[in-house]
Design a protein around this motif. Structure first.
Motif, PDB file in Angstrom:
ATOM      1  N   ASP A   1      37.408  45.293  35.862  1.00 46.57           N
ATOM      2  CA  ASP A   1      36.811  44.280  36.740  1.00 46.57           C
ATOM      3  C   ASP A   1      37.692  43.052  36.957  1.00 46.57           C
ATOM      4  O   ASP A   1      37.226  42.063  37.513  1.00 46.57           O
TER       5      ASP A   1
ATOM      6  N   ASN B   1      35.576  44.387  44.483  1.00 47.73           N
ATOM      7  CA  ASN B   1      34.740  45.067  43.506  1.00 47.73           C
ATOM      8  C   ASN B   1      33.333  44.477  43.467  1.00 47.73           C
ATOM      9  O   ASN B   1      32.333  45.208  43.393  1.00 47.73           O
ATOM     10  N   ARG B   2      33.242  43.138  43.529  1.00 43.51           N
ATOM     11  CA  ARG B   2      31.936  42.476  43.520  1.00 43.51           C
ATOM     12  C   ARG B   2      31.090  42.916  44.715  1.00 43.51           C
ATOM     13  O   ARG B   2      29.915  43.267  44.570  1.00 43.51           O
ATOM     14  N   LYS B   3      31.692  42.906  45.894  1.00 43.65           N
ATOM     15  CA  LYS B   3      30.973  43.297  47.107  1.00 43.65           C
ATOM     16  C   LYS B   3      30.560  44.762  47.054  1.00 43.65           C
ATOM     17  O   LYS B   3      29.411  45.111  47.372  1.00 43.65           O
TER      18      LYS B   3
ATOM     19  N   THR C   1      30.143  46.729  44.436  1.00 44.23           N
ATOM     20  CA  THR C   1      29.136  46.994  43.411  1.00 44.23           C
ATOM     21  C   THR C   1      27.772  46.466  43.819  1.00 44.23           C
ATOM     22  O   THR C   1      26.746  47.131  43.620  1.00 44.23           O
TER      23      THR C   1
ATOM     24  N   GLY D   1      29.716  44.998  34.051  1.00 44.05           N
ATOM     25  CA  GLY D   1      29.856  43.893  34.985  1.00 44.05           C
ATOM     26  C   GLY D   1      30.481  42.688  34.318  1.00 44.05           C
ATOM     27  O   GLY D   1      30.913  42.733  33.159  1.00 44.05           O
TER      28      GLY D   1
ATOM     29  N   VAL E   1      29.987  39.519  38.731  1.00 47.29           N
ATOM     30  CA  VAL E   1      30.120  40.908  39.183  1.00 47.29           C
ATOM     31  C   VAL E   1      28.997  41.696  38.524  1.00 47.29           C
ATOM     32  O   VAL E   1      28.914  41.729  37.290  1.00 47.29           O
TER      33      VAL E   1
END
Length: 371
Positions: A214, A221-223, A225, A263, A271
């Motif tokens: 992460d 990655n945040r978007k 996930t 996360g 995240v």
């Protein structure tokens, strides 16, 4: 990756695709000779494929020539394929958008990616996808997303229909990814090929690459996930966690994969956790100057040492079923200008192929777990 590449560029490809290794304590890996105890057998067991020209696919080849370098992928030694997925890497997004035709590209698609090569795999039950991007084409992803992301999505969908393949998004923009435009790309693709939980329609398979853990490609990655890899309202089928930087180890791989499951609540914004059923873990099979155990020696391989974890890791805030989707291997044939690839005599029946047998990998690929 971008047009082929001098040595320095290819080294950047391998390093950046891996992402940074994770510091700090890592989960202990089982011994290399320990039998795998799986809650879920790998459903995805695939290889990225770079062709014979370091991920450019710029020249059309005969099936006989292709088979001479790649037969191990469709025959692990007993007539069964070593993998249930190949991802042909890479398509330049800007050339695809503009439908470029030149010495190496035909209507936006590399000339080496032909219906005959797709059929070489699909006729044997191996699913085929095309990867759009790679680290070398990051600037071209940015340019294409700025120019017309919806049209790019439509043209990706058209190629998927034409060749009978799925599409992988490999947009490796770490600093300021154009997420609004990428959403437009995804919306346009899904308008033509809606999400298909059964996996029955090849062109409906749409995936994304994220970093090994992460701590790189954080915004992407945040978007992904939070909005695209949810189990209640899925948009993308799954993510591939890219390979851990060499020298790789089972413990480093597990530590990276666990970051996705946990996360990063301490990040601002955080995240969220990712369901184990929504991602695969990446492993090198071609790197440096000698064959890797991951290619030639399954008992000593990372996929063997991490199989119990991958098959049984519990959700931690997302999803309900245990176990990641499986493994992806970087990369078949000639992924770099230096070092060895997976061509004879360095083929991977003894590592990847033996793992397919030991882990009970199904070919063709079964419907994927959805939770």
């Amino acid at each position: 990756m971008r047009r082929l590449l001098p040595l320095l560029s290819m080294l950047m490809v391998l390093f950046a695709a891996a992402g940074p290794a994770v510091a700090g304590p890592a989960a202990a890996a089982p011994p290399a000779d320990a039998p795998a105890v799986l809650a879920a057998a790998p459903q995805v067991y695939g290889a990225w494929h770079c062709g014979n020209d370091f991920c450019t696919w710029g020249t059309a080849r005969t099936v006989a020539d292709f088979d001479s370098a790649n037969h191990w992928l469709i025959d692990r030694g007993d007539g069964r394929p070593s993998v249930n997925l190949v991802v042909l890497s890479f398509v330049n997004p800007l050339r695809l958008l503009r439908q470029t035709t030149d010495a190496t590209t035909l209507a936006g698609v590399p000339r080496g990616i032909t219906p005959e090569i797709v059929s070489y795999f699909s006729s044997r039950g191996v699913r085929v996808m095309l990867s759009i991007g790679g680290i070398t084409y990051t600037d071209d992803w940015d340019a294409a997303l700025s120019e017309n992301p919806a049209l790019l999505g439509q043209r990706a969908a058209a190629v998927a229909s034409q060749l009978g393949v799925g599409i992988e998004i490999d947009y490796e923009q770490n600093t300021d990814p154009n997420l609004l435009a990428l959403q437009s790309f995804i919306n346009a693709y899904r308008a033509i090929h809606p999400y298909d939980a059964t996996g029955g329609r090849a062109a409906a398979r749409l995936t994304i690459d994220v970093a090994a853990g992460d701590r790189w490609l954080i915004a992407l990655n945040r978007k992904a996930t939070a909005d695209w890899l949810r189990t209640d309202t899925p948009v993308l089928d799954y993510a591939n966690a890219m390979v851990t930087a060499r020298p790789a180890s089972a413990s480093a791989s597990i530590a990276n994969w666990q970051e996705h499951i946990d996360g990063k609540p301490q990040f601002a914004p955080p995240v969220p956790p990712l369901a184990p059923a929504k991602f695969t873990g990446g492993i090198y099979i071609a790197y440096g100057g000698k064959p890797l155990p991951e290619c030639v020696n399954y008992p000593g391989s990372i996929q063997n040492a991490t199989a119990s974890y991958v098959g049984s890791v519990a959700p931690n805030g997302a999803g309900t079923t245990a176990g990641m989707l499986g493994f992806m291997f970087w990369a078949a044939e000639r992924p770099a200008t230096r070092g060895i690839g997976t061509v004879p005599p360095n083929t991977c029946q003894g590592g990847v192929g033996a793992g397919a047998t030991a882990l009970g990998v199904q070919v063709p690929q079964p419907p994927l777990r959805q939770s």
